[in-house]
Design an enzyme around this catalytic site. Sequence first.
Site, PDB file in Angstrom:
ATOM      1  N   LYS A  22       0.856  -1.174   0.000  1.00  0.00           N
ATOM      2  CA  LYS A  22       0.000   0.000   0.000  1.00  0.00           C
ATOM      3  C   LYS A  22       0.908   1.246   0.000  1.00  0.00           C
ATOM      4  CE  LYS A  22      -3.067   2.010   3.308  1.00  0.00           C
ATOM      5  NZ  LYS A  22      -2.191   2.737   4.190  1.00  0.00           N
TER       6      LYS A  22
ATOM      7  N   GLU B 250      -7.565   5.079  16.299  1.00  0.00           N
ATOM      8  CA  GLU B 250      -6.163   4.899  16.698  1.00  0.00           C
ATOM      9  C   GLU B 250      -5.828   5.910  17.772  1.00  0.00           C
ATOM     10  OE1 GLU B 250      -3.385   3.526  13.454  1.00  0.00           O
ATOM     11  OE2 GLU B 250      -4.630   4.947  12.354  1.00  0.00           O
TER      12      GLU B 250
ATOM     13  N   HIS C  72      -8.406  -0.566   3.830  1.00  0.00           N
ATOM     14  CA  HIS C  72      -8.757  -1.335   5.030  1.00  0.00           C
ATOM     15  C   HIS C  72     -10.261  -1.337   5.317  1.00  0.00           C
ATOM     16  CE1 HIS C  72      -4.550  -1.188   5.392  1.00  0.00           C
ATOM     17  NE2 HIS C  72      -4.431  -0.092   6.106  1.00  0.00           N
TER      18      HIS C  72
HETATM   19  C1  BG6 Z   1      -1.724   1.641   7.714  1.00  0.00           C
HETATM   20  C2  BG6 Z   1      -1.905   3.137   7.707  1.00  0.00           C
HETATM   21  O1  BG6 Z   1      -2.046   1.102   6.461  1.00  0.00           O
HETATM   22  O2  BG6 Z   1      -2.562   1.077   8.705  1.00  0.00           O
HETATM   23  C3  BG6 Z   1      -1.582   3.704   9.076  1.00  0.00           C
HETATM   24  O3  BG6 Z   1      -1.055   3.714   6.727  1.00  0.00           O
HETATM   25  C4  BG6 Z   1      -2.388   3.024  10.140  1.00  0.00           C
HETATM   26  O4  BG6 Z   1      -1.802   5.118   9.100  1.00  0.00           O
HETATM   27  C5  BG6 Z   1      -2.277   1.508  10.025  1.00  0.00           C
HETATM   28  O5  BG6 Z   1      -1.893   3.444  11.404  1.00  0.00           O
HETATM   29  C6  BG6 Z   1      -3.253   0.827  10.955  1.00  0.00           C
HETATM   30  O6  BG6 Z   1      -2.966  -0.542  10.995  1.00  0.00           O
HETATM   31  P1  BG6 Z   1      -3.274  -1.399  12.286  1.00  0.00           P
HETATM   32  O7  BG6 Z   1      -2.892  -2.793  11.898  1.00  0.00           O
HETATM   33  O8  BG6 Z   1      -2.435  -0.831  13.403  1.00  0.00           O
HETATM   34  O9  BG6 Z   1      -4.728  -1.250  12.550  1.00  0.00           O
END
Ligand code: BG6
Length: 512
Positions: free
Chosen positions: A168, A236, A260
């Site tokens: 990505k 987050e 996502h």
């Molecule tokens: C990434 C994004 O693809 O996914 C980030 O670029 C984000 O900004 C991350 O923090 C979140 O992934 P996870 O697995 O921590 O939920």
Amino acid sequence: MSPEDANVPAERRAGDPADPCVMVIFGAAGDLTKRKLVPALYNLAKEGLLSNDLAIIGVARREMSTEEFREKISRDIREYAASTFDPKLWQQIESRLHYVRGHFDEDSIYHQLQERLSLIDAEQATRGNYFYYLATAPEYFSPIVQKLHAAGLTQEQNGRWRRVIIEKPFGTSLDSARALNRDLAACLKEHQIYRIDHYLGKETVQNILVFRFSNGIFEPIWNRRYIDHAQITVAEDIGIELRGGYYDAAGALRDMVPNHIFQLISLTAMEPPISFEADAVRDEQAKILRAIQPMTPEEVLKRTVRGQYGEGVVKGKRVAGYRSEVKVASDSYIETFVALKVLIDNWRWSDVPFYLRTGKYLPRRVTEIAIQFKKAPFMLFRKTPIDRLTTNRLVIRLQPDEGITLRFGAKVPGPLMRLGPVDMDFKYADTFGCKPSTGYERLLYDCMTGDATLFQRADMVEAGWSVVAPILDVWKALPPRSFPNYAAGTWGPKEAGELMERDGRHWRNLED
Ligand code: BG6
């Protein structure tokens, strides 16, 4: 598994080690390699899922010999291995690491690669099977694939396979995603292209499919007759860390939604596939993405909310606002929070809104899908007004504290007829214990075994961008006037709440 992919042995059984092959990592000196890829390989080795004939070549610009590369990676794995470190096991991987130094746009490294690959094939029986992991900045994706192709390193013949994993972000707009798909298609067949979305590597995301399609009791009520709406939250509690250079061009919408979050929607909303073969599953996911109504400009104004964090307090610590982050413009209009109301135009979901929200520096880290069922139709219990009846809710918690909770109404003990909400709760950790995982194990293994089910197809990526394109257009034309509009450590701008309140609904309280 694609029917086109004649190279995949049909008789592979679950738990068999992957094919002998060489993994070539472009960007091998970077963060992803040390934090995710190498720990994932280590965990796969621990499970006995790697071939004894796997070799790994790191390619990067940093001046290093193979010996120095082995030393570096061995230091990193001691820091990033999620489980107890077994030096004996690691030694088997370490001795199979190689390094090629150079700039990704120089032809010479592809010649060096060619030589190194032939040598490894001869020494290690890797059988000419190669997969290239592009853990680089996105501007190198097309040039690397073109040069690999020109060097004869992508052609599949005589039973040997060649695959490319693309990280990505896959494009930054519909046009750039299409252009990248075109570049890839000029050098590779679709079955050789593995567009990764690490959300699909998460156990709990895969469990959405198992939950829906291996339990007969939920599917009959999984539709507009019984479901009022769905809420997807990807919150987050971190900021943008040191990724200002990337983030201040991307923003939360591009960073999280077409990839996502759309994966989560498509798995939640898709029809049962006719089988678990890659294209059968991806056909159904793609249909959902195509059924999401693209918004008109007026709808963008009504159904989207963007936010940017100002200074605030997150988990007891004072943090600076987005505009003061490193490599972020001091008057940046980039959003760090998005909330959307999405409608899926099909028979099953017509008029069932999917509300989505994601943001940086929210009060806690939580990713979940909450399915809110409709109220019981009739007030049976005396003196219990219908609006006080508990509505059923199913929450699929993806991280942390992975599990599934079903809420229903129960009688509060006592002589009076009083109702109260209670939860039936399944927690992964309690039932199965926790296995160390980076989320990349499954995806790497699937690539080495030729199963593309958990990777995105060209049409899915383009469908995702088609949905967000009108939002990006309107947002660009109308820069936000009120940024920053939420304090770090809060649940986003007040407009996110209003988005649901206008429909007589509210976001789930995720404080506890
Ligand atoms: C990434 C994004 O693809 O996914 C980030 O670029 C984000 O900004 C991350 O923090 C979140 O992934 P996870 O697995 O921590 O939920």
